[in-house]
Design a protein around this motif. Structure first.
Motif, PDB file in Angstrom:
ATOM      1  N   GLY A 181      61.303  19.146   0.117  1.00 53.66           N
ATOM      2  CA  GLY A 181      60.255  18.262  -0.356  1.00 53.66           C
ATOM      3  C   GLY A 181      60.867  17.025  -0.982  1.00 53.66           C
ATOM      4  N   SER A 182      60.079  15.971  -1.088  1.00 49.97           N
ATOM      5  CA  SER A 182      60.542  14.717  -1.691  1.00 49.97           C
ATOM      6  C   SER A 182      59.524  14.244  -2.717  1.00 49.97           C
ATOM      7  CB  SER A 182      60.743  13.647  -0.617  1.00 49.97           C
ATOM      8  OG  SER A 182      61.151  12.418  -1.189  1.00 49.97           O
ATOM      9  N   LEU A 183      60.011  13.986  -3.926  1.00 51.68           N
ATOM     10  CA  LEU A 183      59.160  13.543  -5.026  1.00 51.68           C
ATOM     11  C   LEU A 183      59.834  12.361  -5.700  1.00 51.68           C
ATOM     12  CD1 LEU A 183      56.725  13.999  -6.975  1.00 51.68           C
ATOM     13  CD2 LEU A 183      58.219  15.573  -8.251  1.00 51.68           C
ATOM     14  N   SER A 184      59.159  11.224  -5.736  1.00 57.38           N
ATOM     15  CA  SER A 184      59.719  10.003  -6.324  1.00 57.38           C
ATOM     16  C   SER A 184      58.977   9.637  -7.600  1.00 57.38           C
ATOM     17  CB  SER A 184      59.632   8.837  -5.336  1.00 57.38           C
ATOM     18  OG  SER A 184      60.407   9.098  -4.188  1.00 57.38           O
ATOM     19  N   SER A 236      68.125   6.229  -8.822  1.00 56.03           N
ATOM     20  CA  SER A 236      68.461   5.228  -7.817  1.00 56.03           C
ATOM     21  C   SER A 236      68.410   3.793  -8.325  1.00 56.03           C
ATOM     22  CB  SER A 236      67.529   5.362  -6.603  1.00 56.03           C
ATOM     23  OG  SER A 236      66.177   5.272  -7.005  1.00 56.03           O
ATOM     24  N   ASN A 237      67.744   3.553  -9.453  1.00 55.69           N
ATOM     25  CA  ASN A 237      67.639   2.177  -9.942  1.00 55.69           C
ATOM     26  C   ASN A 237      67.298   2.188 -11.427  1.00 55.69           C
ATOM     27  OD1 ASN A 237      67.506  -0.614  -9.987  1.00 55.69           O
ATOM     28  ND2 ASN A 237      66.183  -0.759  -8.193  1.00 55.69           N
ATOM     29  N   GLN A 253      62.779   0.223 -16.873  1.00 49.00           N
ATOM     30  CA  GLN A 253      62.194   0.874 -15.694  1.00 49.00           C
ATOM     31  C   GLN A 253      63.284   1.627 -14.941  1.00 49.00           C
ATOM     32  OE1 GLN A 253      60.662  -1.086 -11.850  1.00 49.00           O
ATOM     33  NE2 GLN A 253      58.786  -0.764 -13.025  1.00 49.00           N
ATOM     34  N   VAL A 254      62.998   2.868 -14.590  1.00 49.31           N
ATOM     35  CA  VAL A 254      63.943   3.733 -13.899  1.00 49.31           C
ATOM     36  C   VAL A 254      63.266   4.336 -12.672  1.00 49.31           C
ATOM     37  CG1 VAL A 254      65.453   5.747 -14.068  1.00 49.31           C
ATOM     38  CG2 VAL A 254      65.047   4.323 -16.092  1.00 49.31           C
ATOM     39  N   LEU A 255      63.950   4.294 -11.531  1.00 47.32           N
ATOM     40  CA  LEU A 255      63.483   4.959 -10.325  1.00 47.32           C
ATOM     41  C   LEU A 255      64.367   6.173 -10.074  1.00 47.32           C
ATOM     42  CD1 LEU A 255      63.014   1.929  -7.876  1.00 47.32           C
ATOM     43  CD2 LEU A 255      61.433   2.800  -9.601  1.00 47.32           C
ATOM     44  N   PHE A 256      63.743   7.331  -9.823  1.00 48.35           N
ATOM     45  CA  PHE A 256      64.520   8.497  -9.438  1.00 48.35           C
ATOM     46  C   PHE A 256      63.748   9.329  -8.427  1.00 48.35           C
ATOM     47  CE2 PHE A 256      62.324   9.851 -13.360  1.00 48.35           C
ATOM     48  CZ  PHE A 256      61.812  11.094 -13.030  1.00 48.35           C
ATOM     49  N   HIS A 289      55.087   9.716  -6.914  1.00 52.60           N
ATOM     50  CA  HIS A 289      54.683   9.647  -5.501  1.00 52.60           C
ATOM     51  C   HIS A 289      55.177  10.899  -4.807  1.00 52.60           C
ATOM     52  CE1 HIS A 289      53.698   8.271  -1.513  1.00 52.60           C
ATOM     53  NE2 HIS A 289      54.947   8.437  -1.120  1.00 52.60           N
ATOM     54  N   ARG A 290      54.238  11.706  -4.309  1.00 53.30           N
ATOM     55  CA  ARG A 290      54.565  12.943  -3.615  1.00 53.30           C
ATOM     56  C   ARG A 290      54.648  12.665  -2.118  1.00 53.30           C
ATOM     57  NH1 ARG A 290      50.433  17.293  -6.550  1.00 53.30           N
ATOM     58  NH2 ARG A 290      51.102  16.887  -8.725  1.00 53.30           N
ATOM     59  N   SER A 291      55.874  12.611  -1.607  1.00 49.33           N
ATOM     60  CA  SER A 291      56.058  12.340  -0.175  1.00 49.33           C
ATOM     61  C   SER A 291      55.718  13.545   0.677  1.00 49.33           C
ATOM     62  CB  SER A 291      57.509  11.925   0.100  1.00 49.33           C
ATOM     63  OG  SER A 291      57.806  10.719  -0.557  1.00 49.33           O
TER      64      SER A 291
END
Length: 377
Positions: A181-184, A236-237, A253-256, A289-291
């Motif tokens: 699964g992918s969760l952002s 990632s950012n 702000q952090v993206l993971f 965001h649930r991919s």
């Protein structure tokens, strides 16, 4: 020139940059309609989806071949040996954007399905093709929406074979039996901007977030599941500050992203992450965001048939893997379907000079035909 090679070239010529189908599905529907398939266009927003079904002697079981007609951008055209949308054959390889990912597989699906309907008109159950133009993009109005529509009308799918380029070195050397699964997340930590010389008058969101980020990054979420690797969180950012070295920023702000196995679902992971962040940060917000959730196909009829066929084509038993990123099968699996992925070698996908072996491409319809034959004939 073989039928599958000719049809792949025709699909590559359509500049179907996601989410634009650019007429690919009309070409597919014309061929399958002539072969006796009932074709239904399912358009949601700017996305085209095609559902084509051939019914045999009864309605069950249903085998779906799943693919996409959209492609990623070519990148700098001048770096390609030839125009990315002008298919070119050199040294036994077909070059063009989408050759491997995945217009070659889609063309092979069509050729194999035409042959199957012709040679096994009285097959059991249904064989169907589902293609979308929203796999390479945000994947909101493609198979995700189609699956919602199928759920509402009670559409049953027993088996799904996705044509994603899954092979590593030779055609058929890998059978994908699941995906993580992918969760952002986009984490915003709010502080109070101020002068670095007077930290008592400010609140530094970077300082608040650092222990939370360290805990998230260091945590061992699990030890894996069946053939799945352990769940992984990657930052990632990170963005903060005004560009001056004497200003405490007012916001971070952090993206993971988490790639997770069936030990977890998105809701539980969201709660776990939120609890960690809440211990360290006083004012924050998380946008999730649930991919897609993970899926795993246990050993059974579908895996055994695929294993046997791939062994015949590759000369050795395939590796059975749950690696890689995500695919549209993540939307079909929750309908109760057993899902696998079988396709050409993936070494050049999304790259400049993307290509597929002509020899592999010409064998691919036979591979898909044999899978259909053993499951439905």
């Amino acid at each position: 020139m073989s039928d599958v090679l000719d049809f792949t070239r025709a699909l590559i010529e359509q500049r179907s940059l996601t989410p634009d189908d650019a007429g690919c599905q009309a070409l597919i529907a014309a061929r399958l309609s002539a072969a006796g398939f009932a074709c239904e266009s399912m358009r949601f927003g700017d996305v085209d989806n095609l559902w084509a079904v051939h019914v045999g002697t009864n309605q069950e079981p249903t085998l779906v071949l799943l693919g996409h007609t959209d492609v990623v951008p070519s990148g700098p055209v001048e770096e390609w040996t030839n125009d990315p949308f002008t298919p070119d054959i050199r040294d036994g390889k077909l070059y063009g954007r989408g050759a491997a990912d995945m217009k070659g597989s889609v063309a092979a699906f069509v050729v194999a399905m035409e042959r199957f309907a012709r040679e096994h008109a009285g097959h059991r159950g249904r064989v169907a093709l589902l293609v979308t133009s929203d796999e390479e993009g945000i994947a909101l109005d493609g198979v995700r929406k189609v699956a919602d529509a199928f759920r509402e009308r009670g559409e049953r799918i027993d088996w799904c074979i996705t044509g994603e380029p899954s092979s590593k070195a030779t055609l058929g050397d890998l059978l994908r039996v699941g995906r993580r699964g992918s969760l952002s997340a986009t984490l915003t930590v709010r502080g109070i901007q101020g002068h670095v010389a007077y930290p008592e008058r400010a609140r530094n969101p970077v300082h608040e977030a650092m222990p939370a980020l360290a805990e998230l990054a260091a945590r061992r979420w699990d030890d894996g599941y069946e053939t799945f690797p352990p769940t992984s969180l990657q930052i990632s950012n990170i963005l903060a500050g005004t560009g001056a070295n004497n200003v405490i920023p007012g916001e971070l702000q952090v993206l993971f992203n988490l790639r997770y196995n069936p030990h977890w679902d998105a809701a539980r992971l969201e709660r776990e992450c939120d609890a960690i962040i809440a211990r360290h940060c006083s004012d924050y917000a998380i946008d999730w965001h649930r991919s897609g959730e993970p899926f795993y196909t246990p050993d059974g009829e579908l895996r055994q048939v695929c294993r046997d066929v791939l062994k015949e084509f590759a000369g050795a038993a395939p590796e059975e893997s749950t690696g890689g990123g995500t695919s549209d099968a993540r939307f079909i699996a929750p309908l109760g379907a057993h899902c696998v992925e079988i396709g050409p070698v993936n070494a050049s996908i999304h790259k400049v000079d993307e290509h597929v072996s002509v020899a592999d491409l010409e064998r691919l319809p036979d591979l898909y035909f044999e899978l259909m034959r053993r499951l439905l004939a």
